[in-house]
Design an enzyme around this catalytic site. Structure first.
Site, short mmCIF file in Angstrom:
data_model
loop_
_atom_site.label_atom_id
_atom_site.label_comp_id
_atom_site.label_asym_id
_atom_site.label_seq_id
_atom_site.Cartn_x
_atom_site.Cartn_y
_atom_site.Cartn_z
N ARG A 28 1.90 10.17 0.75
CA ARG A 28 2.44 11.07 1.72
C ARG A 28 3.71 11.69 1.42
O ARG A 28 4.03 12.50 1.97
CB ARG A 28 2.78 10.21 3.14
CG ARG A 28 1.54 9.79 3.79
CD ARG A 28 2.06 8.95 4.94
NE ARG A 28 0.98 7.81 5.44
CZ ARG A 28 1.21 6.79 6.10
NH1 ARG A 28 2.17 6.60 6.84
NH2 ARG A 28 0.03 6.13 6.21
N THR B 48 -3.23 6.41 1.90
CA THR B 48 -3.36 7.83 2.35
C THR B 48 -4.14 8.62 1.19
O THR B 48 -3.60 9.52 1.12
CB THR B 48 -1.92 8.51 2.77
OG1 THR B 48 -1.29 7.24 3.59
CG2 THR B 48 -2.22 9.70 3.73
N LYS C 96 -11.15 -0.23 6.60
CA LYS C 96 -9.86 -0.01 7.35
C LYS C 96 -10.19 0.59 8.89
O LYS C 96 -11.10 1.33 9.01
CB LYS C 96 -8.84 0.83 6.58
CG LYS C 96 -7.85 1.35 7.46
CD LYS C 96 -6.77 1.91 6.78
CE LYS C 96 -5.49 2.34 7.41
NZ LYS C 96 -4.41 2.64 6.52
N GLU D 209 0.92 -1.08 -0.12
CA GLU D 209 0.03 0.08 -0.02
C GLU D 209 0.89 1.05 -0.01
O GLU D 209 1.50 1.51 1.17
CB GLU D 209 -0.90 -0.02 1.25
CG GLU D 209 -1.82 0.95 1.38
CD GLU D 209 -2.32 1.16 2.78
OE1 GLU D 209 -3.15 -0.09 3.32
OE2 GLU D 209 -2.77 2.25 3.38
C1 3PG Z 1 -0.90 3.66 8.17
O1 3PG Z 1 -0.91 4.37 7.50
O2 3PG Z 1 -1.82 2.76 8.25
C2 3PG Z 1 -0.21 3.62 9.45
O3 3PG Z 1 0.80 4.57 9.31
C3 3PG Z 1 0.43 2.39 9.81
O4 3PG Z 1 0.56 2.25 11.19
P1 3PG Z 1 1.90 1.65 11.83
O5 3PG Z 1 2.98 2.42 11.42
O6 3PG Z 1 1.63 1.78 13.44
O7 3PG Z 1 1.99 0.36 11.39
#
Ligand code: 3PG
Length: 212
Positions: free
Chosen positions: A48, A72, A132, A44
């Site tokens: 960002r 994102t 999600k 994924e």
């Molecule tokens: C995301 O974008 O889903 C999160 O940044 C993931 O979270 P994590 O860094 O705690 O795995």
């Protein structure tokens, strides 16, 4: 089988969707290969960074075995850009109805996020069957997911945020959870440092937990 069912099946099979933050698109292919070799053939790629679209394109072209998508995604423009680059799915940290509707009308698998009953209701009413759950740890983790699942019968969740090798097994044991997402096997610092062997090793450890 509908395109969404096929996608959900692939997500369930991989069990963990690595959430990827790439500063340089040159790192995308080595990363995709490391994840796949470790047994997590999915990525994924998050919007960002400015390298997101080029990274998706690189993985889509050079790692055909990797289920590459975008994360994102906050607006329709990013969704279009991701799909143009070869993204096979769209994930968002919350939801924007414009994004959800654009994806569904273009047959693009989409996993928007919701953490409250009202948010999940809105998404269910759009025809979304998997959401999600982000940030999972801060919003009550498994116990909140179980409470939501008891009401939204048949709906499934992809917790992300605070998932790691220690709690992955517990999350995946719950039938309401289709898969988990996370960065722990490919932290941005590891990618920047070119630690692809380490990424492969951590992916292998996660994949072993998935296969249980
Ligand atoms: C995301 O974008 O889903 C999160 O940044 C993931 O979270 P994590 O860094 O705690 O795995």
């Amino acid at each position: 089988m509908s395109y969404m069912d096929g996608f959900y099946q692939s997500v369930e099979q991989v069990g963990v969707v690595p959430v990827v933050v790439l500063d340089r698109s040159e790192d995308a292919v080595p990363l995709g290969k490391a994840l796949a070799e470790g047994g997590l053939p999915a990525a994924e790629v998050t919007f960002r960074t400015a390298a997101a679209a080029d990274s998706i394109r690189a993985i889509a072209n050079e790692c055909p075995d990797v289920l590459v998508g975008s994360g994102t995604v906050l607006n329709e423009e990013q969704a279009r850009c991701a799909v143009d680059a070869g993204a096979r799915f769209v994930v968002s940290p919350g939801y924007d109805l414009g994004v959800v509707r654009w994806c569904l009308s273009h047959q693009v698998p989409v996993i928007p996020a919701g953490v409250t009953p009202t948010e999940v209701t809105a998404l269910v009413n759009e025809g979304v069957e998997v959401t999600k759950f982000f940030p999972a740890a801060q919003y009550g983790g498994l116990s909140t997911i179980r409470a939501l699942a008891s009401v939204f019968v048949g709906h499934r969740f992809m917790p992300t945020g605070g998932v790691n090798a220690e709690n992955l097994k517990d999350y995946l044991a719950d039938p309401a959870i289709i898969a988990c997402g996370g960065t722990w096997m490919c932290k941005p610092a590891m990618i920047r440092a070119g630690e692809f062997d380490r990424i492969c090793e951590l992916s292998r450890e996660a994949a072993a937990i998935v296969r249980g």
